[in-house]
Design an enzyme around this catalytic site. Sequence first.
Site, PDB file in Angstrom:
ATOM      1  N   TYR A 181      -3.886  -6.863  -7.979  1.00 49.14           N
ATOM      2  CA  TYR A 181      -3.865  -7.703  -6.786  1.00 49.14           C
ATOM      3  C   TYR A 181      -3.515  -9.145  -7.178  1.00 49.14           C
ATOM      4  O   TYR A 181      -3.627  -9.533  -8.346  1.00 49.14           O
ATOM      5  CB  TYR A 181      -5.230  -7.621  -6.094  1.00 49.14           C
ATOM      6  CG  TYR A 181      -5.347  -8.415  -4.826  1.00 49.14           C
ATOM      7  CD1 TYR A 181      -4.549  -8.120  -3.714  1.00 49.14           C
ATOM      8  CD2 TYR A 181      -6.257  -9.463  -4.721  1.00 49.14           C
ATOM      9  CE1 TYR A 181      -4.662  -8.855  -2.547  1.00 49.14           C
ATOM     10  CE2 TYR A 181      -6.379 -10.196  -3.552  1.00 49.14           C
ATOM     11  CZ  TYR A 181      -5.567  -9.889  -2.475  1.00 49.14           C
ATOM     12  OH  TYR A 181      -5.673 -10.620  -1.313  1.00 49.14           O
ATOM     13  N   ASN A 183      -4.857 -11.998  -7.141  1.00 46.08           N
ATOM     14  CA  ASN A 183      -5.790 -12.903  -7.821  1.00 46.08           C
ATOM     15  C   ASN A 183      -6.248 -12.376  -9.182  1.00 46.08           C
ATOM     16  O   ASN A 183      -7.095 -12.991  -9.827  1.00 46.08           O
ATOM     17  CB  ASN A 183      -7.011 -13.181  -6.940  1.00 46.08           C
ATOM     18  CG  ASN A 183      -7.873 -11.948  -6.696  1.00 46.08           C
ATOM     19  OD1 ASN A 183      -7.619 -10.874  -7.244  1.00 46.08           O
ATOM     20  ND2 ASN A 183      -8.893 -12.089  -5.858  1.00 46.08           N
ATOM     21  N   LYS A 184      -5.681 -11.247  -9.620  1.00 49.37           N
ATOM     22  CA  LYS A 184      -6.134 -10.645 -10.878  1.00 49.37           C
ATOM     23  C   LYS A 184      -5.490 -11.335 -12.089  1.00 49.37           C
ATOM     24  O   LYS A 184      -4.594 -12.170 -11.963  1.00 49.37           O
ATOM     25  CB  LYS A 184      -5.824  -9.153 -10.881  1.00 49.37           C
ATOM     26  CG  LYS A 184      -6.622  -8.367  -9.839  1.00 49.37           C
ATOM     27  CD  LYS A 184      -8.116  -8.507 -10.044  1.00 49.37           C
ATOM     28  CE  LYS A 184      -8.945  -7.530  -9.227  1.00 49.37           C
ATOM     29  NZ  LYS A 184      -8.893  -7.746  -7.789  1.00 49.37           N
ATOM     30  N   ILE A 185      -5.928 -10.940 -13.281  1.00 54.39           N
ATOM     31  CA  ILE A 185      -5.480 -11.576 -14.518  1.00 54.39           C
ATOM     32  C   ILE A 185      -3.973 -11.448 -14.684  1.00 54.39           C
ATOM     33  O   ILE A 185      -3.291 -12.398 -15.079  1.00 54.39           O
ATOM     34  CB  ILE A 185      -6.257 -11.004 -15.720  1.00 54.39           C
ATOM     35  CG1 ILE A 185      -7.706 -11.512 -15.655  1.00 54.39           C
ATOM     36  CG2 ILE A 185      -5.606 -11.398 -17.053  1.00 54.39           C
ATOM     37  CD1 ILE A 185      -8.657 -10.863 -16.612  1.00 54.39           C
TER      38      ILE A 185
END
Length: 374
Positions: A181, A183-185
Site C-alpha cells: 500500500y 504508506n508501506k516501506i
Amino acid sequence: MSEFIPIASSDLTGNELKYVQECIETNWISSKGRFVKEFEEGFAKYCNSKYGIATSNGTTALHLALESLGIGEGDEVIIPNLTFAATINAVLYTGAIPVLVDIDENSWNINVKKIEEGINNRTRAIIPVHLYGQPCDMDRLVEIANKYNLYIIEDCAEAHGAEYKGQKVGGFGDIACFSFYGNKIITTGEGGICLTNDKRLNEKMRILRDHGMNPKKRYWHKEIGYNYRMTNLQAAIGLAQLERIDELLIKRREIARKYDANLKEMKGIITQKSFKNRDKVCWLYSILIDPNNCSISRDRLIKELLNYNIDSRPFFYPLNKMDIYKKYGFDNNLEISEQISLQGINLPVLVEMNEEKINYISNIINKICCENLI
C-alpha cells in the site's frame, strides 16, 4: 512550523516513472508484462524465498494464502487481538473462525505463552503479525506449529526487511504475506505478495489468483478462483522501489535513531523496544503514552499534534472491542492489547524528513507531555 507534516508518503525518485512509461509505451498495462515476473522473483529473492505470487493488495494475499492451504468452514485460525482488520477479515472470508489471542506487553506482538490456550482439534493455522515492524518470536511459533501440526502464515505487511536471528521475516512459515500500500516501506500503490518455498502452494496460489483457470487450457476452470492479480503498472513501480529498498530502510533507521535520541528518556513517553536477535524496521515511529507519568489521552495528544500541523495515527483498535469481532475472543483476558491500543500513537516517517522536522515533532510532544505530567 507552518508546513503540514503528513504521517507518511511514498518516495518515487528512482526508476518508477521510467518503468511506468515503458508499460504505457509498450501497452503492457494489465496483469501481463515483464515487470510482474521480475518483481515477483526479485522480492522473493530479497526475502530468501523460492516463490513470489504478486496480488492486488495485502488483504487478497492473506485470503489467497488461507485458501491455498484449504482452510475453510469449521476450521479455526489463531491471530493476535491487536492488528489491522485485514488479518481477521481474510480468515472470515474463508468461513473459518478466528481465535483472538492477547499480545505481549513488551513486543506488542502475539503472546506466544498464550497461544496454546486457544488451540483445539479444529485449529489449523496461526497468523503471527510482525506489528509495526517488530519481528515475532518465530522460534517459539515454529515450535508450537510443529507440536500441533499447524500452518504458519506470516503477516509481514508492516515489516519489509525486518530480520529474526539474521533471517528476513517471511521465510519462517508456510506462506508469508506482504502489503505494498502507498504508506508501506516499499509501495506499488495498492498491491501485495505471497511468498512460499513450497512448489505445490506456489502453483495452487497462481491458479486461484487467476480465476481458478487451468494454466495450460485458457478459459477452462478447474476450481472457483479469484481475480487477485497485480498489474504490470503496479509491478513496475514495485520493481523500482525494490531496487532501492536497502537505501530506504537505512533512511528510515536513521529517522528512528533521531526520534530515539529525542524521546527515549522523555518523561511521559515509552518508545518501541528492541530485542536481541530481532532487527525491527521503522514503518512508522511507534510510541506509548506512559499513564504513570502523563495524564493526556491518546486521542487528545493526536488532536494537539494536529494543532501544530503534525499528522499522527492511533494504534489499531483491539479487534475484540469492535462489535463485529468481539465474539472471537476465546476468553475475556485480552487486557494487554486493550491497554497498549489506548496508549499507542504512530508518528510521521517520511524518508525525506530532515532533522529539523524530527526535532520539531519531538519538542512539541515534550511540550504537551510536560503540561500534563502527573
